[in-house]
Motif scaffolding. Structure first.
Motif, short mmCIF file in Angstrom:
data_model
loop_
_atom_site.label_atom_id
_atom_site.label_comp_id
_atom_site.label_asym_id
_atom_site.label_seq_id
_atom_site.Cartn_x
_atom_site.Cartn_y
_atom_site.Cartn_z
N GLU A 30 9.98 -37.30 20.55
CA GLU A 30 11.11 -36.75 19.82
C GLU A 30 10.66 -35.53 19.02
N ASP A 31 11.57 -34.58 18.83
CA ASP A 31 11.31 -33.37 18.06
C ASP A 31 12.43 -33.14 17.07
N MET A 32 12.07 -32.72 15.86
CA MET A 32 13.07 -32.39 14.84
C MET A 32 13.08 -30.88 14.63
N TYR A 33 14.28 -30.30 14.70
CA TYR A 33 14.45 -28.86 14.52
C TYR A 33 15.40 -28.57 13.36
N THR A 34 15.18 -27.46 12.71
CA THR A 34 16.12 -27.00 11.68
C THR A 34 17.34 -26.39 12.36
N THR A 35 18.31 -26.00 11.56
CA THR A 35 19.50 -25.36 12.13
C THR A 35 19.16 -24.03 12.79
N GLY A 36 18.01 -23.47 12.45
CA GLY A 36 17.57 -22.21 13.06
C GLY A 36 16.66 -22.44 14.24
N ASP A 37 16.62 -23.67 14.77
CA ASP A 37 15.82 -24.04 15.94
C ASP A 37 14.32 -23.92 15.69
N ALA A 38 13.91 -24.07 14.43
CA ALA A 38 12.48 -24.07 14.11
C ALA A 38 11.97 -25.51 14.11
N LEU A 39 10.84 -25.73 14.79
CA LEU A 39 10.28 -27.07 14.88
C LEU A 39 9.79 -27.53 13.51
N VAL A 40 10.18 -28.76 13.13
CA VAL A 40 9.75 -29.33 11.85
C VAL A 40 8.64 -30.35 12.08
N VAL A 41 8.92 -31.38 12.85
CA VAL A 41 7.93 -32.39 13.20
C VAL A 41 8.19 -32.87 14.63
N SER A 42 7.20 -33.49 15.20
CA SER A 42 7.34 -34.13 16.51
C SER A 42 6.70 -35.51 16.42
N SER A 43 7.14 -36.41 17.28
CA SER A 43 6.62 -37.78 17.24
C SER A 43 6.53 -38.34 18.66
N HIS A 44 5.66 -39.33 18.81
CA HIS A 44 5.51 -40.03 20.08
C HIS A 44 4.94 -41.41 19.79
N GLN A 45 4.97 -42.27 20.81
CA GLN A 45 4.49 -43.64 20.66
C GLN A 45 3.46 -43.95 21.73
N ASP A 46 2.73 -45.06 21.51
CA ASP A 46 1.82 -45.55 22.55
C ASP A 46 2.64 -46.05 23.73
N VAL A 47 2.11 -45.88 24.93
CA VAL A 47 2.85 -46.25 26.14
C VAL A 47 2.74 -47.74 26.41
N ILE A 48 1.52 -48.27 26.48
CA ILE A 48 1.31 -49.68 26.81
C ILE A 48 0.64 -50.35 25.62
N THR A 49 1.39 -51.16 24.89
CA THR A 49 0.86 -51.85 23.72
C THR A 49 1.79 -53.00 23.36
N THR A 50 1.24 -54.01 22.69
CA THR A 50 2.06 -55.15 22.28
C THR A 50 2.85 -54.87 21.02
N VAL A 51 2.43 -53.88 20.23
CA VAL A 51 3.14 -53.50 19.02
C VAL A 51 3.46 -52.01 19.08
N LYS A 52 4.47 -51.61 18.34
CA LYS A 52 4.91 -50.21 18.35
C LYS A 52 4.13 -49.41 17.31
N THR A 53 3.64 -48.23 17.72
CA THR A 53 2.97 -47.30 16.81
C THR A 53 3.57 -45.92 17.01
N ASP A 58 3.04 -32.53 12.28
CA ASP A 58 3.82 -31.45 11.68
C ASP A 58 4.07 -30.35 12.71
N CYS A 59 4.66 -29.26 12.25
CA CYS A 59 5.03 -28.18 13.18
C CYS A 59 3.83 -27.48 13.79
N HIS A 60 2.64 -27.69 13.21
CA HIS A 60 1.43 -27.08 13.76
C HIS A 60 0.63 -28.05 14.62
N GLY A 61 1.18 -29.25 14.81
CA GLY A 61 0.50 -30.25 15.63
C GLY A 61 -0.53 -31.06 14.88
N ASN A 62 -0.60 -30.93 13.55
CA ASN A 62 -1.56 -31.70 12.77
C ASN A 62 -0.98 -33.07 12.43
N PRO A 63 -1.80 -34.13 12.44
CA PRO A 63 -1.29 -35.46 12.11
C PRO A 63 -0.70 -35.51 10.69
#
Length: 209
Positions: A30-53, A58-63
């Motif tokens: 998922e990606d969050m954008y401002t009204t001006g289409d600027a990237l704010v944050v992005s997120s993803h999850q583990d593919v194969i796991t028993t619990v969700k993470t 941030d917009c620069h790709g830093n955790p």
């Protein structure tokens, strides 16, 4: 995403950002954008796991944060999550209850005080939440709008980036296809067995003659 900014206590909604969920993404990107289409944050999850993470960058790709589901019974209506900062320190704990509706409570790890509560009605088709921030809550990464919105957006798109209704239809379609394939294989196997038995009886009759 909307905010209240009425000076006299009136409710005024204003769109400040949009969260885009990538359909059929195995890692629920998922990606969050401002009204001006600027990237704010992005997120993803583990593919194969028993619990969700959930990993939030941030917009620069830093955790920026990591939200981890703690191990619990899958039939339980209560799920617990921990919210960690980029260094891996736990800053808050979140409890999610699913009964007649869904409620998410976030508590500060240091003070033990509730930071905010989000609720959504039962059988709601739209991905909308009502968030109530506690007045006088201590400053925390868990109250960052980027974390709040990303957490709720991930909860709203639980299956491969699909919303509740599309996810239900997708799961139903997969289950239907599985049942049809199983029935087809079963009928084919039965027909092959009947055919083999008939050929065996025919061979025995030929030898007898």
């Amino acid at each position: 995403m909307a905010i209240k900014e009425g000076s006299n206590g009136e409710e005024v909604k204003k769109r400040v950002a949009t969260v885009n969920s990538r359909a059929f993404s195995f890692s629920s990107e998922e990606d969050m954008y401002t009204t001006g289409d600027a990237l704010v944050v992005s997120s993803h999850q583990d593919v194969i796991t028993t619990v969700k993470t959930i990993y939030i960058d941030d917009c620069h790709g830093n955790p920026l944060a990591k939200i981890s589901e703690q191990n619990h019974h899958h039939e339980s209506a209560v799920s617990q999550y921990t919210i960690q900062n980029g260094d891996g320190d736990i800053v808050a704990v979140s409890n999610m209850q699913k009964n007649y509706g869904t409620q998410v409570d976030v508590t500060d790890q240091l003070t033990g005080k509730r930071l905010w509560t989000a609720t959504t009605p039962w059988l709601q088709l739209a991905d909308s939440w009502k968030v109530e921030m506690r007045k006088g809550a201590p400053a925390s990464l868990a109250t960052d709008p980027r974390i709040v919105i990303t957490l709720l957006a991930e909860v709203s798109a639980p299956t491969m980036g699909l919303g509740p209704v599309p996810a239900w239809f997708f799961s139903f379609s997969i289950l239907t296809c599985f049942c049809c394939c199983w029935c087809g294989i079963t009928l084919w196997s039965r027909n092959e067995n009947e055919k083999s038995r008939w050929m065996g009886d025919r061979d025995e009759a030929t030898e007898y003659v």
